[in-house]
Scaffold this active site. Structure first.
Site, mmCIF file in Angstrom:
data_model
loop_
_atom_site.group_PDB
_atom_site.id
_atom_site.type_symbol
_atom_site.label_atom_id
_atom_site.label_comp_id
_atom_site.label_asym_id
_atom_site.label_seq_id
_atom_site.Cartn_x
_atom_site.Cartn_y
_atom_site.Cartn_z
ATOM 1 N N LYS A 74 0.867 -1.191 0.078
ATOM 2 C CA LYS A 74 0.029 0.141 -0.009
ATOM 3 C C LYS A 74 0.691 1.313 -0.033
ATOM 4 O O LYS A 74 2.062 1.147 0.410
ATOM 5 C CB LYS A 74 -1.009 0.034 1.112
ATOM 6 C CG LYS A 74 -1.830 1.172 1.264
ATOM 7 C CD LYS A 74 -2.891 0.876 2.542
ATOM 8 C CE LYS A 74 -3.804 2.093 2.794
ATOM 9 N NZ LYS A 74 -4.999 2.075 3.617
ATOM 10 N N SER A 152 -9.999 2.078 2.729
ATOM 11 C CA SER A 152 -8.787 2.861 1.712
ATOM 12 C C SER A 152 -7.975 2.224 1.051
ATOM 13 O O SER A 152 -7.356 2.664 0.093
ATOM 14 C CB SER A 152 -8.234 4.100 2.754
ATOM 15 O OG SER A 152 -7.334 3.181 3.644
ATOM 16 N N SER A 176 -10.294 -0.310 6.883
ATOM 17 C CA SER A 176 -9.695 0.009 5.534
ATOM 18 C C SER A 176 -9.073 -1.315 4.851
ATOM 19 O O SER A 176 -8.798 -1.405 3.862
ATOM 20 C CB SER A 176 -8.689 1.121 5.265
ATOM 21 O OG SER A 176 -9.360 2.218 5.182
HETATM 22 N N1 GLN Z 1 -13.347 4.469 5.886
HETATM 23 C C1 GLN Z 1 -12.919 5.034 7.365
HETATM 24 C C2 GLN Z 1 -12.579 6.493 7.155
HETATM 25 O O1 GLN Z 1 -12.398 7.157 5.991
HETATM 26 C C3 GLN Z 1 -11.826 4.084 7.483
HETATM 27 C C4 GLN Z 1 -10.533 4.341 6.776
HETATM 28 C C5 GLN Z 1 -9.405 3.576 7.271
HETATM 29 O O2 GLN Z 1 -9.559 2.482 7.998
HETATM 30 N N2 GLN Z 1 -8.297 4.065 7.087
HETATM 31 O O3 GLN Z 1 -11.909 7.066 7.828
#
Ligand code: GLN
Length: 490
Positions: A74, A152, A176
């Site tokens: 990532k 994400s 995410s």
């Molecule tokens: N979708 C969640 C957010 O936007 C979690 C994101 C994540 O786990 N990095 O905060």
């Protein structure tokens, strides 16, 4: 076409059937062919050097379990000499001067890093649509519908699902790893908070961020986690616990396993097909000897409000370092220092990131801190206590990973709250610091994958992987390949 697992690749490397260079070249060719936009950057040269080194090490007797296996990283992890953007324009031209501990650990075991995967900007999002580097196509998209891969870690999920990499790293602050795993039919594990070092992993919300593996199978997740985890003195919240073999109990019997189904995870807002898939999956555990019990996490409705104060508050502080002074984007014209900061950040950050910075700065501002941040921390404690109570007589909590399957690109970008609701089931485990994972559990009538969510007590990743592996031995959901997956020799 079938899936290719890390375990199979490791066996091929071990028997001498194929070399790391051959396998890596095959995946690099697939990445070139792909139109999923799963990668922000690919470093063929570096990958092939690493593959060659791995082949040499193997020839001289090194038998590290994943020696020579290529993976995707990532783009939140710094890798020395490689572009590291975190999905943001502000870091578009940033070349990391050092390597994240997680990646360093993996590379020390001979894992090859092929490139950096696309992601929501600074990991803020659930669809990969906040990335500065464009949307990622879910390999499960249909002819008439382009679906998001989740976020994400959307690029990582799409890369593994489209078979551009046999596995990838992800990070999970509120879901995410698990939500994109569910949207793309993968196994995704968020370990206990502190298992994997945060050093060199660009910070979103430091008290929640955790790295983990995204793979086809639980067996692979255990193998990859073995190489990622470990104490690191460079991260003050790293867990100083003895190293574990997360594969050690994969084959243990789950006879007598006590499963808790929180009624709050099956209420309003859950898609009915999703509910049926999860109920069927849970029944399968009964046939493996598990017992099922309805439980309650009475404060789980407070998780989203608590998270959307704590995460933006920590983000607003973490992101203050991106100011154009030492690295990253800097505005070309400005009148003084304040003007330089303002223009740089206005140009460099996207809308979602700006929204979170504003919410966070507001929540932390003088006079509001107690009303928001302190209050959110109290809710966090209540949510955590609920888990402690449930785990007094349950070994694992199960439910759906997400309220529904992957949605259409563009369908939720104008409605942040509906986007935030994607993480309603995943966020509680982050707030409590507990290990949690998503595994393929079935498909909707229109052929979209659905993930089963597993949460276990603190530090019980090995148990969770055992539960997941047992399920995967009697089901074949995880072996189904996405319509636009790319085949090859591997
Ligand atoms: N979708 C969640 C957010 O936007 C979690 C994101 C994540 O786990 N990095 O905060």
């Amino acid at each position: 076409m079938t899936i290719t697992t890390l375990a199979q690749l490791a066996a091929d490397l071990d028997s001498g059937k194929r070399s790391s260079v051959e396998i890596t070249q095959d995946y690099l060719a697939r990445i070139e062919q792909s139109e999923h936009n799963a990668f922000i950057s690919v470093n063929q040269e570096l990958a092939l050097i690493q593959a060659k080194t791995a082949d040499q090490k193997r020839a001289s007797g090194d038998r590290s379990a994943l020696l020579g296996v290529p993976v995707a990283q990532k783009d939140i992890f710094c890798i020395d000499g490689m572009q590291t953007t975190c999905g943001s324009k502000i870091l578009e031209n940033f070349i990391a001067p050092y390597t994240a501990t997680v990646v360093e650990n993996m590379q020390a075991q001979g894992i090859v890093s092929m490139g950096k995967t696309n992601m929501d900007e600074f990991a803020m999002g659930s669809s990969n649509e906040t990335s500065y580097f464009g949307d990622v196509v879910n390999p499960w998209s249909t002819a008439d519908k382009t679906l998001v891969p989740g976020g994400s870690s959307g690029g990582s999920a799409a890369a593994v699902s489209a078979q551009l990499a046999p596995a990838a790293t992800g990070t999970d602050t509120g879901g995410s790893i698990r939500q994109p795993a569910s949207f793309c039919n993968l196994t995704g594990i968020k370990p206990s908070y502190g298992r994997c070092s945060r050093y060199g992993m660009i910070a979103f919300a430091s008290s929640l961020d955790q790295a983990g593996p995204m793979t086809h199978t639980a067996e692979d997740a255990a193998l990859l986690l073995n190489t990622m985890a470990g104490f690191d003195a460079k991260d003050s919240t790293s867990l100083d616990v003895p190293a574990e073999d997360f594969s050690r109990s994969l084959n243990d019997s789950i006879e007598g396993l006590r499963i808790g189904l929180p009624k709050e995870f099956f209420g309003d807002g859950l898609d009915s097909e999703m509910a049926t898939i999860i109920e069927t999956a849970v029944k399968q555990f009964e046939s493996l000897g598990a017992t099922i019990k309805e439980v309650s996490l009475p404060n789980s409705h407070l998780a989203l409000p608590s998270y959307y104060v704590i995460a933006p508050a920590e983000a607003s502080s973490n992101l203050s370092r991106f100011d154009g002074v030492r690295y990253g984007h800097r505005a070309e014209e400005y009148s003084d220092l304040i003007d330089m900061y303002t223009k740089t950040r206005t140009e460099g950050f996207g809308d979602e990131v700006k929204r979170r910075i504003m919410i966070g700065a507001y929540a932390l501002s003088s006079g509001y801190y107690d009303a928001y941040y302190s209050q959110a921390q109290k809710l966090r404690r209540m949510i955590s206590n609920d888990f402690t109570t449930v785990f007094e007589d349950c070994d694992v909590i199960m439910g759906p990973t997400t309220p529904g399957p992957a949605f259409e690109a563009g369908s939720r970008t104008d409605d942040p709250v509906s986007m935030y609701l994607n993480d309603i089931y995943t966020i509680p485990a982050n707030l409590a610091g507990l290990p949690a994972g998503s595994i393929p559990a079935g498909f909707t009538a229109s052929g979209l994958p659905a993930g089963l969510h597993l949460i276990t007590p603190y530090l019980q990743e090995a148990k969770m992987l055992n539960i997941a592996h047992k399920f995967q031995q009697v089901t074949d959901w995880h072996t189904r390949t996405a319509p636009s997956a790319i085949g090859g020799k591997a």
